[in-house]
Scaffold this active site. Structure first.
Site, short mmCIF file in Angstrom:
data_model
loop_
_atom_site.label_atom_id
_atom_site.label_comp_id
_atom_site.label_asym_id
_atom_site.label_seq_id
_atom_site.Cartn_x
_atom_site.Cartn_y
_atom_site.Cartn_z
N ASP A 102 43.29 31.96 41.84
CA ASP A 102 44.72 32.18 41.69
C ASP A 102 45.03 32.49 40.23
OD1 ASP A 102 47.41 31.52 43.34
OD2 ASP A 102 47.67 30.95 41.25
N HIS A 109 57.88 43.61 38.13
CA HIS A 109 56.80 43.67 39.13
C HIS A 109 55.75 44.72 38.79
CE1 HIS A 109 58.60 40.79 41.83
NE2 HIS A 109 59.76 41.41 41.74
N ASP A 120 51.90 43.98 38.76
CA ASP A 120 50.88 44.76 39.47
C ASP A 120 49.73 45.13 38.53
OD1 ASP A 120 52.42 44.62 41.72
OD2 ASP A 120 53.15 46.68 41.61
N GLU A 124 49.21 36.57 44.38
CA GLU A 124 48.31 36.53 43.23
C GLU A 124 47.04 35.75 43.53
OE1 GLU A 124 51.13 33.00 42.61
OE2 GLU A 124 51.10 34.94 43.61
#
Length: 351
Positions: free
Chosen positions: A216, A229, A233, A259
């Protein structure tokens, strides 16, 4: 998209469909990202689809449609829809090919039957035949033979064409299936592919060694909230690029959702996988990322991981659950570390 929606978005009804999708997203506080827009186009275009029913179930239970849920819905429903559409289209093309070949074979069979009748007729006529009559018979047999040769040539050509078309369709379907099993953002395997692979490795009680890692990105929400965002990305792709190099076959690296990533290591010990993940963790943290649009420093990215090695007879659900608990332990102990699940060896600390 399925064919009905594909037609709708290229017709006068497209604006109505788009407005309905946006209206529903706004009603349920869903951001109009490209992925969400595609999902809600499906819902607007087919309110009784399995996807629409699942969204209604989630909303009815008070669930907020987050990006993670949207990605899970897309992985579960949209790729399957696309794959089903491609398989159906390929099936229709194959049906047409087979029908066409059948027609050619039928014509060839008719020609062969006529040819046989011509030969039998010639045999009966070759009794006390004179030279003129013999020449006529030979001419008729030659013409019949040439016709059969032409028919067989047409059949052979058509069969070759069909063989090439079937090979092309098979290659296309292989590509579509690969795309349906791949996460579009990171080019890693997607959750569906990961789940299928993990289930396969955990089949039976043969005692095959398999080590599972769940990873994670630490504080990922902070990147999205601070930089947007698109930058998020960028971070996902960066982490995926490191995991991809480490996850070449027979290993498997997948974006499990949001993620979170999953990695499967067949026939590898816990110690060796722990060492590899710590190397990946250190490599990821060693680089200061910059925002592509402005060249601003984003700081460093760290990851946390949990490892579990399959115990005899353990199924995929329990193995994943143990790896998840090890991941949470890494998070609770300060992040940027790799923790091994109990039952294999005691958890490891960060380097």
């Amino acid at each position: 998209m399925n064919n009905d929606i594909e037609v709708s978005v290229r017709s006068p009804n497209a604006y109505t469909l788009a407005q309905e999708a946006i209206r529903m997203m706004e009603l349920h506080d869903v951001w109009p990202t490209p992925l969400n827009y595609e999902i809600w186009l499906y819902v607007a275009g087919d309110p009784e689809s399995a996807l629409a029913q699942e969204i209604r179930r989630l909303i009815g239970s008070g669930e907020k449609i987050t990006e993670e849920i949207s990605e899970s819905l897309a992985s579960k429903f949209i790729t399957r829809m696309k794959l089903n559409d491609e398989v159906r289209d390929a099936g229709l093309k194959l049906t047409r090919e087979l029908a066409s070949v059948t027609d050619v074979i039928t014509e060839a069979q008719k020609a062969q039957k006529v040819y046989n009748q011509t030969l039998l007729g010639a045999k009966d006529s070759m009794v006390d035949v004179d030279a003129v009559r013999l020449r006529s018979l030979v001419d008729n047999l030659t013409a019949a033979t040439n016709k059969v040769i032409d028919q067989h040539g047409s059949l052979e050509t058509r069969l070759n064409e069909s063989s090439r078309e079937v090979a092309r369709l098979r290659k296309h379907l292989d590509q579509v299936r690969m795309e349906a099993m791949t996460d579009a953002l990171t080019n890693l395997a997607n959750r569906k592919s990961f789940d299928e692979a993990l289930d396969k490795h955990c089949e039976g009680d043969d005692g095959n060694v398999v080590t599972l890692a769940v990873l994670d990105i630490d504080h990922f929400k902070r990147f999205n909230d601070t930089w947007g965002h698109q930058t998020g990305d960028q971070v996902l792709r960066y982490v995926a690029s490191v995991l991809s190099r480490m996850g070449r076959a027979p290993r498997l690296a997948a974006r499990y959702g949001g993620e979170e990533f999953g990695m499967i290591f067949p026939n590898e010990s816990m110690a060796s996988v722990e060492r590899l993940l710590n190397e990946a963790r250190q490599e990821i943290a060693s680089r200061v990322l910059k925002r592509r649009s402005t060249n601003e420093d984003l700081g460093t990215v760290t990851i946390s991981a949990g490892l579990a090695q399959r115990e005899f007879g353990e199924d995929a659900f329990d193995l994943l659950d143990r790896a998840d608990k090890a991941l949470y332990q890494s998070k609770n102990n300060g992040r940027n570390m790799v923790t091994c699940a109990p039952g294999t060896r005691k958890g490891a600390n960060a380097a």
